[in-house]
Design an enzyme around this catalytic site. Structure first.
Site, PDB file in Angstrom:
ATOM      1  N   HIS A 188       0.847  -1.200   0.000  1.00  0.00           N
ATOM      2  CA  HIS A 188       0.000   0.000   0.000  1.00  0.00           C
ATOM      3  C   HIS A 188       0.877   1.242   0.000  1.00  0.00           C
ATOM      4  O   HIS A 188       1.883   1.304   0.700  1.00  0.00           O
ATOM      5  CB  HIS A 188      -0.906  -0.018   1.241  1.00  0.00           C
ATOM      6  CG  HIS A 188      -1.857   1.130   1.332  1.00  0.00           C
ATOM      7  ND1 HIS A 188      -2.799   1.406   0.362  1.00  0.00           N
ATOM      8  CD2 HIS A 188      -2.009   2.098   2.282  1.00  0.00           C
ATOM      9  CE1 HIS A 188      -3.495   2.479   0.721  1.00  0.00           C
ATOM     10  NE2 HIS A 188      -3.028   2.917   1.874  1.00  0.00           N
TER      11      HIS A 188
ATOM     12  N   ASP B 122      -3.733   9.245   3.126  1.00  0.00           N
ATOM     13  CA  ASP B 122      -3.869   7.804   2.950  1.00  0.00           C
ATOM     14  C   ASP B 122      -5.259   7.502   2.410  1.00  0.00           C
ATOM     15  O   ASP B 122      -6.262   7.821   3.054  1.00  0.00           O
ATOM     16  CB  ASP B 122      -3.643   7.080   4.286  1.00  0.00           C
ATOM     17  CG  ASP B 122      -3.733   5.573   4.179  1.00  0.00           C
ATOM     18  OD1 ASP B 122      -4.046   5.049   3.083  1.00  0.00           O
ATOM     19  OD2 ASP B 122      -3.505   4.903   5.191  1.00  0.00           O
TER      20      ASP B 122
ATOM     21  N   CYS C 117      -4.075   2.862  -4.855  1.00  0.00           N
ATOM     22  CA  CYS C 117      -3.375   3.685  -3.871  1.00  0.00           C
ATOM     23  C   CYS C 117      -2.202   4.458  -4.478  1.00  0.00           C
ATOM     24  O   CYS C 117      -1.936   5.591  -4.088  1.00  0.00           O
ATOM     25  CB  CYS C 117      -2.905   2.844  -2.690  1.00  0.00           C
ATOM     26  SG  CYS C 117      -1.828   1.469  -3.122  1.00  0.00           S
TER      27      CYS C 117
END
Length: 103
Positions: free
Chosen positions: A25, A42, A95
């Site tokens: 991630h 995030d 991401c």
């Protein structure tokens, strides 16, 4: 900081820290140098305080190494965890794109 103008991060407006979490991630923290603020972005929403604290320590160490003195106004810096207003990804693979677009 070797590529920073004058080799001094503190002369910059922003420093971007892309962070890979466990090979799975991507997140990004941004140090807003003139505002004395480090903020986490995030797409999954984790606060990321451990990264913010590590980056803040890095900045303190860099200042001491390059300027030969402690970073002034340490208490003025703000560490901002990922906010609820930060956009979220809707799948398990965007991401990296998010990190590039929203930080």
């Amino acid at each position: 900081s070797k590529k920073a103008p004058g080799k001094n991060l503190f002369n910059l407006d922003k420093v971007f820290f892309p962070i890979n979490q466990g090979g799975m991630h991507w997140v990004c923290a941004v140090a807003f140098m003139q505002e004395k603020r480090i903020e986490m972005f995030d797409s999954m929403g984790s606060p990321g305080m451990e990264y913010l604290e590590s980056i803040f320590q890095y900045l303190q160490d860099d200042h001491k190494d390059k300027q030969k003195c402690e970073m002034p106004d340490i208490g003025d810096w703000e560490l901002v965890p990922c906010q609820s207003s930060t956009p979220r990804q809707r799948n398990g693979f965007d991401c990296g794109v998010f990190t590039c677009m929203f930080a």
